[in-house]
Design a protein around this motif. Structure first.
Motif, short mmCIF file in Angstrom:
data_model
loop_
_atom_site.label_atom_id
_atom_site.label_comp_id
_atom_site.label_asym_id
_atom_site.label_seq_id
_atom_site.Cartn_x
_atom_site.Cartn_y
_atom_site.Cartn_z
N ASN A 136 0.80 -1.22 0.00
CA ASN A 136 0.00 0.00 0.00
C ASN A 136 0.84 1.28 0.00
N ASN A 152 2.85 4.24 -2.01
CA ASN A 152 2.70 4.80 -3.35
C ASN A 152 3.98 4.57 -4.15
N HIS A 153 3.95 4.92 -5.44
CA HIS A 153 5.06 4.61 -6.33
C HIS A 153 6.36 5.26 -5.85
N GLU A 154 6.30 6.51 -5.45
CA GLU A 154 7.51 7.22 -5.01
C GLU A 154 8.09 6.58 -3.75
N GLN A 155 7.24 6.20 -2.82
CA GLN A 155 7.71 5.55 -1.59
C GLN A 155 8.38 4.22 -1.90
N LYS A 156 7.82 3.48 -2.84
CA LYS A 156 8.42 2.19 -3.22
C LYS A 156 9.79 2.39 -3.84
N GLU A 157 9.94 3.44 -4.63
CA GLU A 157 11.22 3.73 -5.27
C GLU A 157 12.29 4.09 -4.25
N ARG A 158 11.93 4.90 -3.28
CA ARG A 158 12.89 5.38 -2.29
C ARG A 158 13.22 4.33 -1.23
N LEU A 172 8.54 -7.67 -3.53
CA LEU A 172 7.98 -6.51 -4.23
C LEU A 172 9.06 -5.61 -4.83
N LYS A 173 10.33 -6.00 -4.64
CA LYS A 173 11.47 -5.24 -5.18
C LYS A 173 11.50 -3.81 -4.63
N ILE A 174 11.34 -3.71 -3.32
CA ILE A 174 11.40 -2.43 -2.60
C ILE A 174 12.60 -2.47 -1.67
#
Length: 342
Positions: free
Chosen positions: A70, A72-78, A99-101
């Protein structure tokens, strides 16, 4: 005086069901095992929900996975940063790997080696915290907060988090389905408690169905004290314990709010009985339980009269223990070995 509620409306069954559907393909459906020994002890029925057999060896994987899904995209990237004494660390690391996070973890330097190795195995970057002031958990939490600011990463709390609580509630939802399949009722549900996400989530499912108990170990009974006072209280943490996953000195704010609203009861056990409970898990059910994961078994062993003639479900919450520590628990008190046959 009771504290002002955090939630005006508690997470409902539909919310928990949707969360379970999101994570279901990644998690294991853990078995429900009858304990003959404990059933005889209370002249009733005792079932053990073996979350020690969950992915990463603990229920924490469920909440961690739901929380990451849950972002967001930016949080997953960082990426994310969290502190943990072990089981949440492994659960979050595994969820991040799936999830590759990116995951960074601050862990107490004295966390069990097995738990540190688990987190590293799943690809997380582990940073050890050597401070124990004001407590090992709070020192690690402060360090994680500083690192999150430095790396512009999302800081996650291991238990005091709405979505993590909802994710952990999937244990109880799954259990409810298993009981329905067996056409069995549940009078009491016993949950090990550190910060309280498992018991809070479970009480959302079992409120008005069963009496839900928060089980803590002596010296770390922050939830028990808080439930009695109706406000957040702090344990003194003065008693040495092998229950490293249950060493939070006070419950999470959100967790306490839920447990007060769902009328959870508190109970405390001593470490000697916890060791006996670990041995029962091994001798009777072939379950490898860490001491923290066995405290609910200990609660029945210390207080059988509370559960006389009832159906009781225990959540065995974790099985991550260093081999040397586990062997010493199994081998100790050989002259007083727990008998599982009557």
């Amino acid at each position: 005086m009771t504290e002002v509620p955090v939630f005006s409306t508690l997470p409902n069954h539909n919310t928990i069901s949707r969360a379970y559907e999101q994570i279901r393909r990644f998690v294991r459906t853990t078995p429900l095992i009858r304990s003959d020994h404990l059933s005889q002890l209370i002249h009733g029925e005792v079932l053990v929900k073996a979350e020690s057999l969950q992915v990463t060896g603990a229920f924490k994987f469920r909440g961690a996975l739901y929380r990451l899904l849950n972002l967001n995209h930016e949080q997953k990237e960082r990426g994310v940063i969290a502190y943990s004494s072990g089981n949440f660390a492994a659960g979050l690391a595994a969820a991040g790997q799936i999830l590759k996070i990116p995951v960074r973890l601050v862990m107490p330097h004295d966390a069990p080696k097995a738990k540190i190795q688990n987190a590293e195995y799943y690809g997380a970057q582990v940073i050890l915290c050597h401070s124990v002031t004001p407590s090992r958990e709070e020192a690690a939490s402060d360090m994680a907060r500083e690192l999150a600011e430095t790396h512009s990463a999302t800081l996650l709390h291991p238990f005091d988090d709405y979505e993590i609580i909802v994710g952990q509630a999937s244990v109880a939802l799954e259990l409810q389905g298993q009981l329905e399949e067996k056409n069995q009722m549940c009078d009491h549900l016993l949950c090990p408690v550190g910060g309280g996400s498992l018991v809070a989530g479970s009480s959302l499912v079992f409120t008005n169905v069963a009496e839900v108990w928060a089980v803590e170990v002596d010296g770390y009974q922050g939830m028990n004290l808080s439930l009695k006072q109706g406000k957040r209280c702090r344990a003194d943490g003065s008693i040495p314990s092998d229950c490293d996953a249950l060493m939070a000195l006070e419950p999470g704010v959100a967790n306490l709010d839920i447990t007060l609203q769902t009328n959870v009861r508190g109970i405390t056990v001593n470490s000697d009985t916890v060791h006996d409970a670990v041995r029962i898990g091994f001798q009777e059910m072939n379950l490898v339980l860490e001491p923290s994961g066995a405290v609910a078994i200990a609660a029945i062993m210390e207080n059988p009269e509370l559960f006389e003639n009832k159906t009781v479900v225990i959540i065995a919450s974790g099985g991550n223990v260093d081999p040397e520590k586990y062997a010493s628990i199994l081998q100790s008190k050989e002259d007083k070995k727990v008998s599982i046959r009557q």
